[in-house]
Structures are given as C-alpha cells and as structure tokens.
Scaffold this motif. Structure first.
Motif, PDB file in Angstrom:
ATOM      1  N   UNK A 158       0.854  -1.192   0.000  1.00 11.81           N
ATOM      2  CA  UNK A 158       0.000   0.000   0.000  1.00 11.81           C
ATOM      3  C   UNK A 158       0.889   1.241   0.000  1.00 11.81           C
TER       4      UNK A 158
ATOM      5  N   UNK E 219       7.282  -2.778  20.777  1.00  8.92           N
ATOM      6  CA  UNK E 219       6.967  -2.039  19.550  1.00  8.92           C
ATOM      7  C   UNK E 219       5.532  -2.213  19.095  1.00  8.92           C
ATOM      8  N   UNK E 221       1.723  -1.268  19.657  1.00  8.94           N
ATOM      9  CA  UNK E 221       0.960  -0.214  20.322  1.00  8.94           C
ATOM     10  C   UNK E 221      -0.521  -0.570  20.319  1.00  8.94           C
TER      11      UNK E 221
ATOM     12  N   UNK F   2       3.757  -1.285  15.295  1.00  7.21           N
ATOM     13  CA  UNK F   2       2.591  -2.120  14.980  1.00  7.21           C
ATOM     14  C   UNK F   2       1.430  -1.614  15.806  1.00  7.21           C
ATOM     15  N   UNK F   3       0.327  -1.309  15.152  1.00  8.85           N
ATOM     16  CA  UNK F   3      -0.812  -0.784  15.897  1.00  8.85           C
ATOM     17  C   UNK F   3      -1.928  -1.822  15.976  1.00  8.85           C
ATOM     18  N   UNK F   4      -2.493  -1.919  17.187  1.00 13.77           N
ATOM     19  CA  UNK F   4      -3.575  -2.867  17.445  1.00 13.77           C
ATOM     20  C   UNK F   4      -4.814  -2.042  17.762  1.00 13.77           C
ATOM     21  N   UNK F   5      -5.697  -1.945  16.801  1.00 12.72           N
ATOM     22  CA  UNK F   5      -6.933  -1.196  16.990  1.00 12.72           C
ATOM     23  C   UNK F   5      -8.044  -2.214  17.163  1.00 12.72           C
ATOM     24  N   UNK F  58      -3.407  -7.975   9.663  1.00 12.65           N
ATOM     25  CA  UNK F  58      -2.243  -7.929   8.790  1.00 12.65           C
ATOM     26  C   UNK F  58      -0.990  -8.368   9.543  1.00 12.65           C
ATOM     27  N   UNK F  59      -0.573  -9.606   9.346  1.00 14.45           N
ATOM     28  CA  UNK F  59       0.676 -10.059   9.960  1.00 14.45           C
ATOM     29  C   UNK F  59       1.863  -9.446   9.218  1.00 14.45           C
ATOM     30  N   UNK F  84      -4.943 -10.454   5.588  1.00 14.17           N
ATOM     31  CA  UNK F  84      -4.034 -10.186   4.467  1.00 14.17           C
ATOM     32  C   UNK F  84      -2.767 -11.028   4.650  1.00 14.17           C
ATOM     33  N   UNK F 151      -5.348  -0.392   7.299  1.00 15.25           N
ATOM     34  CA  UNK F 151      -5.704  -0.769   5.921  1.00 15.25           C
ATOM     35  C   UNK F 151      -4.923  -2.018   5.509  1.00 15.25           C
ATOM     36  N   UNK F 152      -5.574  -2.936   4.787  1.00 15.21           N
ATOM     37  CA  UNK F 152      -4.903  -4.146   4.302  1.00 15.21           C
ATOM     38  C   UNK F 152      -5.216  -4.331   2.814  1.00 15.21           C
ATOM     39  N   UNK F 153      -4.488  -5.266   2.209  1.00 10.93           N
ATOM     40  CA  UNK F 153      -4.766  -5.653   0.821  1.00 10.93           C
ATOM     41  C   UNK F 153      -5.359  -7.054   0.830  1.00 10.93           C
ATOM     42  N   UNK F 157      -7.382  -5.683  -3.563  1.00  6.59           N
ATOM     43  CA  UNK F 157      -8.260  -4.574  -3.168  1.00  6.59           C
ATOM     44  C   UNK F 157      -7.806  -4.041  -1.809  1.00  6.59           C
ATOM     45  N   UNK F 158      -7.782  -2.704  -1.661  1.00  6.70           N
ATOM     46  CA  UNK F 158      -7.490  -2.116  -0.352  1.00  6.70           C
ATOM     47  C   UNK F 158      -8.750  -2.199   0.514  1.00  6.70           C
TER      48      UNK F 158
END
Lengths: 224, 224, 224, 224, 224, 224
Positions: A158, E219, E221, F2-5, F58-59, F84, F151-153, F157-158
């Motif tokens: 991306x 790392x 978050x 790396x964000x974890x939402x 997304x790994x 993804x 966002x992932x693929x 497709x995004x």
C-alpha cells in the motif's frame, strides 16, 4: 466518487537527499517485508536508481492511461509517479510521450505496477528512470477516470501520497512518511557497518558469526 | 535432524577442466531432460559460465540465509554452491557479503533456486558467477538451521553433493557424478561433430537431413 | 493429416519496406488488441527489429523441432518464421544451427512462442533477429511431423501465412494480410502526428488534452 | 473490419449423436495434442458433458460481453458456444441471463476461455452446461464489437465454426470438421477395445503389455 | 542408466496403522516445511485420505506413462504410488485402467505430481484415492523408460521409496522413513492435546495464549 | 510500529441486513472493478455467503498466524475477518481452532488472502463461512507481530476496517463504508430490474437490446 488531489505533504528535501545515498536493500531490511514491492517490478536499465516522494495514480480501468497523462502535469520536481495498473501486463499505462511530459515538470522517476509502451525510447532517449513489469506493443485507451493521490497498491504494497520511494536494480521499497527519518537513519548506519566490516581485513566468516550461531542450535549434527 | 556435512567426493579435476569447454546445452541433450534445471534460473550476466562440483545447501526455512552463510566458509576451491531456496522470489538468500566470503575460499559460482540481494554489486564488483531467479530488495533472517551437502532440489532437479554442475546463459545442467565422465565425453564428441558440420561447407539443410526424415513419415501431405 | 505448404501469397515488397519504418506499438494501436502478441515474447537483443511476411510452423509435439528444421529450407528472402511451440519453456525449438540454415535462405527473423538453445551464439554470432520466451539448456527431439503454413497461434494471436509481422523491443504485432496496407498507412500517419507534436514546442500537457477530458467526466471531484 | 457470420456448415446430426457416447479423452488421444484445450477450462459441475458444433464468438475487448449476448440469439439447437475471452479471469463474459437467452434457442453448452458471473445460478438453476476457468463477481461492459463465427482461440486450440466440440470433466477436445467422422469412429473403436479388455478377465498387467515393452528398451537395469 | 527397483524396506505395518489416525496437518507441522507437498496437489474427492509407504515412479519423459503402468504391477498391498511427472498439467500420467491394475495388487493410493485422464471414472468407480493437480483430456505415449524406486520429486519434496506418505484434503506430507516413528508419535500427542483443549470448556482465547504473546512483543501499540 | 486497533465504526446493522439479500455480482458491477477481489479467493463450500463489516488483520510475516489468533478474540458479532496473508499458498494462516474461537465471539465469516489448515473440518464441522485460496497441510509459526484494523490488501483490493464485505460463490466484493448505502441501494434496484425482466415473458434477446447496439456500431459487417 473519483477524487483528484493535486498536492500533499512531502518529506523534508534534506532527508530525500540522504535517501539517495542509502542502499535500497538495506532500507528494505529496516522497513520490513510488507513494504518491499514485488520483485518483478524492475528498472528498464540496471543503472537507474530513484528516491523521492510518491505521487500516486490509480485508474479505475487498468487499460486506460488518462490518469497517468493528467498526473504528469501535476507532479512537482523530485516526485516519483507511482501508478497502480493492477499488475496488468497485456496493455500499456505509460510511454515516451508521457515521460516527456513528466520531465517537463521535474519528475524524478516512475514506478508502475504494469507495463510500458516505447520501451526502447524510454531506455535510450527520455532519461526518466522507470521501474515496471516490462514492455508491450499494445496500448489501451485514454478516456476514463480514476484517482490522483489516493492510497494505491504497487506490487503488493500500500502506497500513500508522500511516502518515500526508494528503488534500484534490486527492486522498490516504500517507506511510510512517518517512518522515513527513522528508516533512512537506520539504513545509513547499516551501510556504514557493512563498509567498516569489509574494510577491517577480518574475513567474512569471522565477521558474520554464522557458524557460531548454527553450532548453538540444538538438533544440528555436524559430520566434519 | 539437521546434518552438516562439510566434505564429499569430488569429480576428477581433469574432468572438470574438460567440462569447462563443453557446450552446456550439448551436455543437457546427453544427460536427459530430468537433469536440466528450470530455465527461469539464469546468470546475472550473459557472459558468465561455470563448471564444478556441487556443494549443496538446504535451509529448512527458505526466508533464512544462515545456511548459505555457513556454506561459504566450507566450500573448497572450484566448488559450486547449489542453494535450494524452494524457488522463492520474495526474499533473498544470497548477496554481496556472502559472495565475498565464498570467493575467499575459491568458490567457482553459485546456483540458487531463489533470488539475491545487491544484484548490481554482484554483477559488477564481486566477480562470482551467480545463476538465480533474479534480484530482490527484501532480505530474510539469518538464524535458522538446515542441511549442508544433503540431496537438494534446484529448479526441479535433484542435486547430490559432488554432482557436476554446468551452467551458461542457456541454463544449468546437473550431471550425476557417476555419469560425469560419460556425459562429458559425449558432449565433447557432439560439439566436435557440430563444428565439423559447419566447417564442411555443406549447407545446413543437407547436413540436417530434416526434410528426408519428414518425407518418410506417413500421413504428411506435401503441397509444393 | 499434416499439410506441408511451401509457398503462399506475400505482401507487396514496397509495403514491407514502409513497414520497417513504422513504430511497432503504433501499428499495435491501429490493428487492435487481438493482434498484439503476449508481451513475454521478446527479442534476445534490445536493438533487434523485424518486419516481413509470416512463414508459419506448427509442430504436433512441442518438444520436437523437426518442423522448424524443415522450415529453414523453404523460407524465402525476407520471410519471418513464426513457430508455434505452444508457449513451452522447458524445451528448445530453435538454435544456432537452424539460424544458420535460415540465414542461408535470407530469413529476416524468427518469432517463436517457446524458447531457444544456444542463446548466447544467437545473440552474438548468427545475426538473425529472434523473438522468443527465453533460452534453455534442454533440447527436444527432431523426428516428428507437423504443419508448415497452416494457421498457428503465437502468444495468443492467430497467425496466417503471409500476415505481416512487425516486432521490436516492445513486442510483436501481427497484421492480417488484407489489412496490411491500411494499418501501415495509419501507423505512418500516427507516427508523423507524434513527431509533429513533439517538435511543435507546445507542452505535452497542452497537446495531450488529457486534463480537459478528465474535467469533462461527471463524478470526478477535484481537490486542488 | 468486424464480421458477423450467423450461419455455417454443421456436422451430420447422426455423427453428433454418436459423439455424445464417445469418451472425450479417447477422442483427445485420436485427434492429437494440439486439439486438446488447456485443462484449466472445466465444467462448473462434474457431471456435465457436451457434444456439438462450435458457434464461435470473439470480442475485440475481452472485458466486454456484447458479442456473447448477440450470439445467444443466433445459435441453432445443438450448437455449442465457444467464446474466446483470451483466458481472462478478472472479468466475466457470460452469466445467468445470457444462459437463459441461449437456452431459448436450444444451445447445447458453452465453452468459455474466461470466467462467468452468477456461477451458483448457472450451476443450479439454468441447466446449460458451461465449461470455463471459474467464476468472478466482476462484470465488464456490453457495448463493444467483435466477430461471430470467425476462427477463435480457446485454451490454446484454434476453433473454426462447425468444428465438433466434445467436453466432460476431463476437459474439452475440438475435432476439426473434416476429421470428425474419422475421429469419432476411432474413439468408438478405442472405447470398445477398452471395455472388451476389462471384461475379458485378463489382468491389466497382461493386457497392457507394459512390462514387456520396458524390458525391451536398452539401458534399463532391473534390480529385482 | 535407468534402474528398476521392485522392492524396498517398508515401515512397520503397525506404525502405518497408527499413521492412518493422525491429522495430516499435525504431521506436517512436526516434520517441517520441506516435507509438505505443494498444496496444488489435492484429492479428486474431499473425503479421501491415505497413509502408506511410497513406491516411487519417475518417467524420463513426463508425457509418457509406461513407468506408471509397469509400477502398478509391482506395488505391494498398502503401498502408495508416488509419480513424479514434473508438475506437468497438459498431459495425463494416470487413468482408470492403471487404477484398476493398481487395485488388483492392493495399492492404497496415488500421489501424482501431474494430472489424470478419466477423472470422473476415478472419482466415482475405481475407488483408489488419487491426489494430483487435476484432470485432462489429453494422453501421452506409453513407450519410454524411466526409474522405479529411485528418489523422486513430488510437489517440491524429495521422496525416497519407503518414506511414509500421509494425505488428506489439506494436502500431502512425506515423512522420511527414519523419522516416521518419531513424527507419528508427536502428531498423535499434538492431536490429543488439541482434543483435550477443545473439551476442557476453556475458551480458545484463554487456551491459545495468543494475546499474552502479542502483548509481550516490544513495539506493539494497543489502541483499545 | 505495529498498531492494534480493537474497535472501529461499523455500518448500520439495518444496511448489513439488506446487504445479505443483494446479489454479490450486482454489487460488484455497481462498486467498480477496483473493489472486486481476485477471483481465486473462493468459499470452501459453494453455498456459503457472507455480508458484514471488515475487521482487518495484517501479519508482518505471512507465515505466522499470531495476529489471526488475537483477532478472533476481538471481533464483534457480525464482523468479517479480512486477513491479508499476501496471497501466500504454501503455509496456513487460519484453521479449525481459530474458527472455533471466532465463532465464540459471533464472527460472521472470514476472507483470507492465503490458505487454511484443516480444510475438511472447516467445511464440515465448524460452520464459519471461509473464503480463501485453498487448503494446505503446512502450518507456520504463531509468535510474530502485525496490525489489527489498519488498511490491508485482499486479492488486490485495499480494505479498511468497517468496509462492507459481500461474498458468495462468485467471489468477494468490498464496498467502502462511505459508499455502502448507495451501492446496496443500486444493487437492490438492479436485482429487481433483472427479476422483473425475466418475469415479463419478453425474450432475453428483446430485453437485452444487444443486437440493436451491435448493429449501430460502424465497421461491423453482417453476413447473414
């Protein structure tokens, strides 16, 4: 439905200058696997190398190059056009005329997830570094809409407008803009460490420490 | 579980010398289709050519190059590293530092069923002939075990340590060690016959006898 | 069952001469997408270019080159051999000896939907322009029948004997013989228009009219 | 430029009836490798089987289904639509509405070198046997020209209108119309011989004679 | 040159019985990635499952099934034929007649790195579990030599005669004979642990401990 | 890095209910080609269908499933996991245990750009609809970080968290959240129009108007 964004935040020019001297593959190691573009996207000439902010182009129909044509008028000096043609290889999305148009505005290079027309002219006359999946003798249309400077996909990565694009004969690496300073610094350090190692006179085998690592892994049986 | 074999029987050096003058494709014809490596494995430079015994490398995880690194310390002069990276093209298993290490020990070349990092340096600086699936800007790790000098797969061919590896711009041919003397002799003879034919002054069409063969096949209708 | 046709109607030599000066990709645009050969079929050298009538070759078994061999004896000066090897990449259908034979009869080039043997000799010594999927070190047999000058498939395009074949580094375009005069004329005109545009001093962006077209499409939102 | 042919010579209906009872793979063996369609083209249901004359469809642009739509109105009872979508898998060229239209005119089946939309409806409701590369949720346009009943390519085979198309779960075989009588007769005989063999009570190994053949080949060493 | 070995050491029948109750994917995890066959090799029916020693077959020419035919006469009850057809998908190497022959001798299944003919008969009538790349309507010849019970390649894995082959709808796993006892035991234990976990009443999330692991990685978050 | 939402805005549940009754391919037509996922991503069972908001996974390393495991604990009822895995087919990213975990939290389905383990259990026991590239017997690790709800693929497709995912046997369509209301309404209308057409008693050929369109295109020659 289709948004045309003609400006975006670019990385600090001084950082881009530093990025030009970084080994692309070292940046790839630092930024991680998900930012390394599919290795089938390659420069038309081995000696081409680029570094600059991404100006992204996304046609709705990958056999139409209207969006690429419009983009060439809006790039700013140093920008890298990143064109998402969906990996298509049967139909061109870029060629010598567009290259000339992009150069008029100072474009620094093109990364195209697709193929180009007039490959030989691009390689020998125009002087604009182009990274793509190859060349083709078939052109598509030039009449359909799409997006400029929305997020795009390029070789499985991306890309957002303003991301830092680095590319040489090994391939293309995309550094997200908020990590650009950090990644460039790490790649510079890694390059220095590598040069120091080679100049130290110590053999690769001692420097690499590989055998030591392997000998420490359980379940490995040496028969020497 | 993982065996590290550092030595193995090599073919007679005189035979290897003769093999260097053989046309690789003629050896391929003689040794049979199951010994001809997938033609996507190519030299990074058209003019590279190698002949030598296989030193085989097989990482358990194809995104890790620890085994390649260790191998560079154990090759003997004239050996060809044959690295089985499972055909992977998204992650490197070899690069300029390893090439330097291999050259310190007299390595004659590398055949990698995978891709390399720092392709431009390998092509222009190091001087070690490398045959692979291309270049990439992504590196893997360097921490995981595998095998040295076990049987491996390279481009669809089983390679055993000590097999004779021949490679040029057409591709890579693997000659099992117990057939090496026979195959080299046959390829030499075929090369001589080909040169004699071209120097004889007779046209290709007379020499080839192709038309005669076709005319002898039933069910072929000539409309000339 | 197998028909061997050794002669067929060829386009006017004057038209072929004109075709040599046409941009292949412009001919591709004029003749339409179904006549543009798969872009993986490329010249062994970037600078090769050919234009001439197709002499078609179709082996029943794609791992046998008897038909290619026979064909080299029947080409007439200026003919382009179009060999349908079904896209096969693991086994050769052409090589240096056949190239020499073809040159004895004035062959103008080869387009092969397959791969060749002795790539380096073809590239450097023979002088016959060859477009194909690459090189391989494995040869097939030379003993089985097929067709000469029947319709064949080449990179997804149906080719009939006498069709006009144009090829350069972008790829290969096949112009059906009854459209040859028309397509060459259109491609000449398009080339002239392109040269005029570039010499006019007007910028690409004005000449291309791309932005105007995009602004006229409904549903496009400009954020500039 | 684009020709629309709505009628053509069809094989004798009695021959088509016989062809329905032939094993497709036996016809494939008799007619030769160049008439066997790429094995990725498969029926949407394992139990579907078709035999009938080809009604060929060739869109100029493979992402447009206008030609398929028009074709459904011109098929005659028993015809098999053969649609050349260039192997494309990202965009549909056929779907349930067209299937209904084709059935209104007695169409016997569809062989599509591409993919369909509404696969589940085609599989469970419409009742028209369809052989293709799979299903997709993306449709193309329906506005562009092409050819009806010109020569087309389907899965690597040239198909002419009126050729006899045979298809089952193994794949699709195209029998040129002038060989249809001969090939059907040969396939019938081969089927009878196979049934006779299995009913004879003799073991496969005796019947096949395989071991005898292998023992007669020089250079084969038995270690039993 | 070609060796025909008709017997070889097989694993203990009691171990093979145990192996039939093991989850194939758990054996795959235990034995490592280089022993897991390319996932494109699949059973013709979802419910087929096999476990047994490999009887290996390697034709020199992948479009010839003489070696498969001979092999069916030499399998012993419980053997699994592993046929190395080089991944070829355009030409069959196995079919219903050979299946009948193999069943006469108690063959337990077939793993073919290639495609079969008469797929529908194999699926519905013969009753011999077959794992392959699909079906095709084209047959090759039956006249050329090769090897029985030499090392072969199947879907990227080296298989030796007597190796334990496990296969179900997930794919095929090859366990080297000297690791068979160990791997089967580990897979049994892993299966038991998995069943125990699911029956414990504890939620997957507690059992898996995944979140705990992720929270321990620096790392990362969390934005929750 | 790396964000974890774990939470994000979801579409109106009433809209999701309506979306469940829409034909996926009609939504695909309305939303455009760039939102239709690669057609190789298919349900493990033909009759599975899903509609719901995307929960993206997304790994960083596509051979590690820790992120998939953690995600199963954070999905909310009705969510669709979109994983993804970079299109990888040699190593699993999902399986029966994770499916059980996801079902504990009301997950509505999984779309995985990769392959699964324990395919037969997923197909017959778990009851969670899964769309993926197939099954495999090789598992990766479960120890490495990545992102949740970035966002992932997926199949080119995004996908953003909260986008509306529609999937059936034709494939997967991703509707951006801000276009969801509009696209669902258009697809409902298109479905109604199609049903009305078929019930009207008018033939397909009259309704489609295809022939009329073709007759209006210049350069089309009718030979009927």
């Amino acid at each position: 439905m289709y948004t045309i964004v003609t400006d975006f935040e670019r990385p600090d020019p001084a950082l881009v200058e530093r990025a030009k001297n970084v080994y692309v593959c070292l940046a790839g190691i630092e930024v991680g696997p998900r930012q390394c573009v599919d290795s089938a996207i390659k420069p038309l000439r081995h000696d081409w190398k680029i570094a600059g902010p991404a100006f992204t182009v996304r046609p709705e129909y990958t056999d139409d190059s209207l969006m690429s044509r419009v983009a060439t008028a809006h790039v700013k000096p140093g920008d890298v056009l990143v064109i998402d043609a969906g990996g298509r290889t049967d139909c061109s999305n870029f060629g010598a005329s567009m290259a000339a148009g992009a150069l008029e505005n100072g474009c620094a290079g093109v990364v195209l997830d697709g193929v180009v027309l007039t490959g030989q002219m691009l390689r020998e006359e125009e002087g604009l570094p182009i990274f793509c999946r190859g060349t083709v003798a078939r052109n598509g249309g030039g009449a359909k809409p799409g997006w400029l400077n929305s997020p795009v996909i390029c070789g499985g990565v991306i890309v957002n407008p303003g991301d830092l694009v680095l590319a040489d004969d090994d391939g293309v690496v995309v550094v997200p803009k908020d990590r650009a300073e950090d990644i460039v610094s790490r790649a510079e350090a890694a390059g220095q460490k590598s040069r120091d190692g080679r100049q130290s006179g110590t053999s690769y085998h001692v420097r690499s420490g590989a055998e030591e690592k392997l000998r420490a892994i359980p379940g490995v049986v040496w028969q020497d």
